[in-house]
Design a protein around this motif. Structure first.
Motif, PDB file in Angstrom:
ATOM      1  N   VAL A 154       0.846  -1.198   0.000  1.00 60.31           N
ATOM      2  CA  VAL A 154       0.000   0.000   0.000  1.00 60.31           C
ATOM      3  C   VAL A 154       0.884   1.251   0.000  1.00 60.31           C
ATOM      4  O   VAL A 154       0.657   2.206  -0.749  1.00 60.31           O
ATOM      5  N   GLU A 155       1.909   1.198   0.832  1.00 61.03           N
ATOM      6  CA  GLU A 155       2.836   2.332   0.886  1.00 61.03           C
ATOM      7  C   GLU A 155       3.538   2.520  -0.461  1.00 61.03           C
ATOM      8  O   GLU A 155       3.633   3.628  -0.979  1.00 61.03           O
ATOM      9  N   GLN A 156       4.002   1.411  -1.031  1.00 57.09           N
ATOM     10  CA  GLN A 156       4.740   1.508  -2.300  1.00 57.09           C
ATOM     11  C   GLN A 156       3.864   2.070  -3.421  1.00 57.09           C
ATOM     12  O   GLN A 156       4.277   2.982  -4.141  1.00 57.09           O
ATOM     13  N   VAL A 157       2.661   1.530  -3.571  1.00 58.79           N
ATOM     14  CA  VAL A 157       1.827   1.974  -4.701  1.00 58.79           C
ATOM     15  C   VAL A 157       1.384   3.421  -4.497  1.00 58.79           C
ATOM     16  O   VAL A 157       1.236   4.179  -5.462  1.00 58.79           O
ATOM     17  N   PRO A 177      -2.588   6.366 -13.924  1.00 58.48           N
ATOM     18  CA  PRO A 177      -2.821   5.268 -12.976  1.00 58.48           C
ATOM     19  C   PRO A 177      -1.719   4.225 -13.109  1.00 58.48           C
ATOM     20  O   PRO A 177      -1.198   4.006 -14.203  1.00 58.48           O
ATOM     21  N   VAL A 178      -1.373   3.589 -12.000  1.00 59.85           N
ATOM     22  CA  VAL A 178      -0.323   2.572 -12.047  1.00 59.85           C
ATOM     23  C   VAL A 178      -0.744   1.348 -11.248  1.00 59.85           C
ATOM     24  O   VAL A 178      -1.271   1.457 -10.146  1.00 59.85           O
ATOM     25  N   LYS A 179      -0.574   0.188 -11.876  1.00 62.98           N
ATOM     26  CA  LYS A 179      -0.809  -1.080 -11.156  1.00 62.98           C
ATOM     27  C   LYS A 179       0.542  -1.649 -10.755  1.00 62.98           C
ATOM     28  O   LYS A 179       1.383  -1.926 -11.618  1.00 62.98           O
ATOM     29  N   LEU A 180       0.743  -1.809  -9.465  1.00 66.31           N
ATOM     30  CA  LEU A 180       1.999  -2.384  -8.966  1.00 66.31           C
ATOM     31  C   LEU A 180       1.791  -3.875  -8.720  1.00 66.31           C
ATOM     32  O   LEU A 180       0.926  -4.273  -7.939  1.00 66.31           O
ATOM     33  N   ILE A 181       2.563  -4.689  -9.423  1.00 69.66           N
ATOM     34  CA  ILE A 181       2.491  -6.152  -9.267  1.00 69.66           C
ATOM     35  C   ILE A 181       3.811  -6.638  -8.680  1.00 69.66           C
ATOM     36  O   ILE A 181       4.872  -6.303  -9.194  1.00 69.66           O
ATOM     37  N   TRP A 182       3.729  -7.410  -7.603  1.00 70.81           N
ATOM     38  CA  TRP A 182       4.929  -8.074  -7.067  1.00 70.81           C
ATOM     39  C   TRP A 182       5.145  -9.362  -7.852  1.00 70.81           C
ATOM     40  O   TRP A 182       4.206 -10.144  -8.030  1.00 70.81           O
TER      41      TRP A 182
END
Lengths: 749, 163
Positions: A454-457, A467-472
């Protein structure tokens, strides 16, 4: 009851805890800040929350009741759940509980996630936990409901964990909301029909006056009923009248999960969206010291390389260019001073602490030193860090535009996730919206205590114009976990001439006390548990059933050792140490009977038993197992008996016990997270092996005892007895005692 | 250079770089998100699709390899009239999914197994169904495959004493 609570009201002190000196981690799922206040109420809530909820949910022709329920004039019924259904079926169960007491027509009921707003903070959950922690639910009964609801909202409590959905939210809140709303509908109907309330009945969303053969639909009564004040303590149905509860109704979420239409956080997209992936410092606690962005920028589709304090992220047109770009980088990280931490160094520290004998906390009764005497039975056990390994890696989408931040995805506490984004972004709470989506597994990983994602995105979104989708990646997901702690225990026991345990002692070392999740079921004259505290650079995670897994393994394996040392059958030995007439004894006797305990087995096959109580549910497994030619264990049959008090949806409960048992077996057989130089050595399912279908037991007999006791959890309690029952079965088959997990040592050392 | 292939019976041109795994082209370019990303190394099977009828872990096949081939994803399993495939129906009857994330891949693997074997034995199910399910739905996956192929259940697992 006061509508505008103030903080002047004095909090009743929790009941004194008998065990001396033990630091109690009051909240069962990992020590978040709900400790201390310890005051929550049912959420037939304070009027501010009810009004806000009505505004958020009720459109034209729709009427809101007690926050969690909406009845529309077309008779459709919507229930708002504060829980994230991670696949445990809890939302179907919650809907059954509310609809049962409401006497709603099931085919007109739908359940949706509650908005991640403070009006929908889960007050019943806090109240349930408090009651269980102190053992005296009565102490909170005198606290005004409105105050309790207010406190829960201050705590942003909207969590799923601790096997809590049905036993707290369901029993404490949803059944009462259904019953109270039904009464309000009946009162309005009595007035309209000009008959006494006592002549009315309800069924399938109708109030019925059979004398005059008249009836009114809930939809027709809803507008006026919504203006009534609701009864805070309505009488609930006699279980004999249940029509929906205790039925195996098909789960509401399943159809969308077989045709690809179910939308998880991973699946979200908006126009113009970019995809990012990330790598954090391999040694937790380290920082990003340098990175040359050029190799990533050379990958077609890569748009940006973003440096965070402890991580580097690559933003691209899609996941493939993003991960290709990230892999092209050679970032340098510090180790945060954790470079000397390894699996071996942690076990060494544990051994030293236990040998030194200065516990951080202790519990028990009697003079254990005298009781153990000169020659106790002794054994040392070790278990590794365990990873959740949920199937959906973390994926959240965030968009910062016109001073507002929107986040989409699945976390176990949407409201706390929102507040984390508020904190990181510096925006007002009103400017941040968290949109909860389906979760592809969690098992404790997506709790609010460790929400780096949550912090990273949020940090990425705040500096990107789209908009950005952060995927690990799976590699990141395995290496940056919040693991079940690595733990060790030194057990001692003395058995007297009557083959009874004279004294029992459990010295265990790990990051935090396991006391909150340790229910020692045996009735012994002298017993001691001592906790030795040693931190590492890893987060202490809540892993399905939390500390009950390692404590269950220690105690139930060692009970087996004591039984063999006394020359008594393991079931008989346990029986001798359980109170006559207890629920535990009935569970044990039932599993022995159903499994044919004592009957002959094929050559090479052994039988093991274990019984563990966790989250107020008692589960016993009898496992039949042998050793395969390659040395790995083979589980042939599992017999399980469960006393969870009562069961809302038998088939969904059975699925949880099946899955929990398999997760327990999987971890016992093959799973381990190991550390070297402060960093995790595993990287994917290739070196963190999860049990597959071929190794799952072909026969699993599951039996529920409806004791009528206070409802226990069902998502977690199937896990803890699996490892010791398997280890005990392998001992019976081979004569070799398993004291270190996993059974197949995967550790690279 | 676009790559011509067929997905769920429709001819499509994939514009992504040729080394892009089929998984990401299907998800991000075609918007067919029923096929899931689980591990990226063909270890878990959440991304299983059919390529020319063969179960294939799409995270580890570049789109350059599927030029001219026929791909079926979970979205392509229903009949033209929207009727669920017999395996999907069996999955609902057995209440298989929990979190559900791996189930598209499990269903695609099961359909391929049934197409190949007709009525698979337990041993054939063990051998073919190597997809990971962390929720532990394996007993129900087995039960659904057996039911979908009209075989009698091997062992009863009905809940007892819960009424």
């Amino acid at each position: 009851m006061a509508d505008n609570p103030t903080l002047e009201m004095e909090a009743p002190a929790p009941a004194p805890v008998k065990r001396k000196g033990v630091k109690r981690r009051m909240f069962l799922i990992g020590g978040v800040a709900v400790v201390g206040a310890g005051l929550f109420g049912i959420s037939i809530a304070d009027s501010n929350a009810v009004k806000t909820a009505a505004k958020l949910t009720a459109g034209k022709g729709e009427h809101s009741f007690a926050t969690w329920l909406k009845i529309a004039e077309d008779n459709s019924i919507t229930i708002y759940s504060p829980h994230t259904d991670i696949g445990q079926g809890s939302n179907t169960g919650l809907a059954q509980m509310l609809a049962e007491e409401l006497d709603a027509a099931w085919d007109q009921v739908k359940l949706v996630p509650a908005p991640a707003e403070s009006a929908f903070a889960n007050t019943g959950l806090g109240r349930g936990f408090l009651g269980e922690m102190t053992g005296q639910p009565a102490i909170i009964n005198g606290v005004p409901q409105s105050f309790l609801s207010f406190v829960a909202r201050q705590m942003n409590l909207q969590i799923t964990g601790g096997s809590s959905a049905l036993r707290y939210t369901g029993q404490v809140t949803f059944q009462k909301v259904g019953a109270a709303t039904r009464l309000a509908l009946m009162e309005v109907a009595a007035k309209r029909l000009g008959v006494p309330v006592g002549e009315l009945a309800t069924q399938d969303s109708h109030v019925i006056h059979s004398k005059s053969a008249r009836s009114l639909t809930y939809g027709a009564l809803a507008a006026e009923a919504a203006t009534q004040s609701l009864d805070n303590e309505p009488t609930l149905k006699d279980p004999k009248q249940y029509r929906l509860m205790r039925q195996s109704l098909p789960r509401l979420d399943i159809p969308a999960k077989v045709d690809g239409t179910a939308q998880y956080g991973m699946d979200f997209s908006v126009p113009d969206m970019r995809v990012a992936t990330i790598m954090a410092a391999p040694a937790r606690g380290g920082k990003l010291t340098s990175v040359d962005a050029a190799p990533a920028m050379a990958v077609k589709g890569v748009e940006k390389v973003i440096k965070l304090d402890d991580a580097v992220s690559v933003v691209a047109s899609g996941y493939w260019p993003a991960i290709t770009g990230l892999r092209a980088l050679s970032p340098e990280f510090s180790d945060g001073g954790n470079g000397s931490i390894s699996t071996a160094s942690i076990f060494k520290a544990y051994d030293d602490l236990i040998a030194k004998g200065e516990p951080a906390g202790e519990a028990g009764e009697g003079d254990v030193k005298a009781g153990l005497g000169a020659k106790p039975v002794e054994a040392k056990y070790q278990v590794p860090f365990l990873h959740h390994a949920m199937m959906e890696p973390f994926a959240l989408t965030a968009h910062h535009k016109d001073g507002k931040l929107d986040i989409w995805g699945g976390m176990q506490d949407p409201l706390a996730s929102k507040m984390k984004a508020v904190e990181v972004s510096g925006l007002d709470a009103d400017a941040v919206t968290f949109h909860p989506m389906l979760i592809g597994g969690s098992f404790g990983r997506r709790l609010p205590m460790y929400m780096e994602i949550v912090e990273q995105v949020t940090r990425l979104a705040m500096q990107l114009p789209y908009p950005v989708k952060l995927i690990w990646s799976r590699e990141e997901e395995i290496a940056q976990g919040a693991y079940r702690p690595q733990s060790a225990a030194f057990l001692q026991g003395a058995v007297n001439a009557n083959k009874r345990i004279a004294a029992y002692s459990n010295d265990y070392a790990q990051t935090e006390s396991a006391e909150s999740e340790t229910t020692f079921i045996y009735d012994l004259p002298v017993v001691a548990r001592r906790h030795y505290e040693h931190p590492s650079n890893q987060i202490t995670g809540a892993w399905r059933s939390v500390n009950s897994t390692q404590q269950g393994f220690y105690n139930e394996s060692f009970m087996d050792e004591l039984a063999h040392s006394a020359g008594v059958d393991p079931v008989e030995f346990r029986r001798n140490h359980l109170k006559a007439g207890s629920r535990h004894l009935l569970v044990l006797d039932t599993v022995a009977q159903r499994s044919g305990w004592g009957t002959p087995l094929p050559e090479g096959v052994g039988r093991g038993v274990a019984i563990v109580e966790s989250f107020k549910t008692i589960v016993a497994h009898v496992i039949e197992a042998s050793v395969k030619e390659d040395g790995s264990p083979k589980v042939h049959k599992v017999f399980t008996v469960v006393d969870a008090g009562s069961i809302v949806n038998p088939d969904a409960a059975m699925a949880q016990i099946e899955g929990g048992t398999i997760m327990g077996l999987s971890s016992a057989i093959g799973e381990a997270i190991t550390l070297d130089k402060g960093a995790v050595q595993q990287s994917n399912f290739t070196d963190y092996p999860i049990l597959k279908l071929a190794d799952a037991p072909l026969v699993h007999d599951i039996h529920f005892i409806n004791s009528g006791a206070y409802m226990g959890g069902i998502g977690e309690p199937g896990v803890p007895p699996a490892a010791p029952a398997l280890a005990n079965a392998l001992f019976a088959a081979t004569g070799k005692r398993v004291r270190n997990l996993p059974i197949l040592t995967q550790a690279k050392a | 250079m676009a790559i011509a292939t067929t997905v769920n019976g429709k001819a499509v041109m994939l514009e992504a770089e040729p080394d892009t795994p089929l998984l990401w082209a299907v998800r991000e370019e075609l918007g067919l998100t029923g096929t899931k990303f689980g591990c990226g190394v063909a270890a878990c099977g959440a991304c299983t699709v059919h390529v020319n009828g063969e179960p294939t872990r799409s995270c580890s096949v570049p789109i350059s390899d599927i030029a001219g081939k026929s791909v079926t994803t979970i979205e392509g399993l229903k009949g033209a009239d929207g009727t669920l495939h017999a395996v999907q129906k069996a999955w609902i009857s057995a209440q298989v999914p929990q979190c559900g994330y791996c189930q598209s891949g499990q269903i695609m693997a099961a359909v391929a197994l049934i197409q190949k074997t007709g009525k698979p034995s337990n041993a054939q199910i063990d051998e073919a169904m190597t997809n990971i399910c962390r929720c532990g739905t394996y007993p129900r996956i087995r039960k659904a495959i057996i039911a979908a192929t009209g075989q009698a259940a091997l062992e009863s697992t009905a809940p007892e004493g819960a009424a």
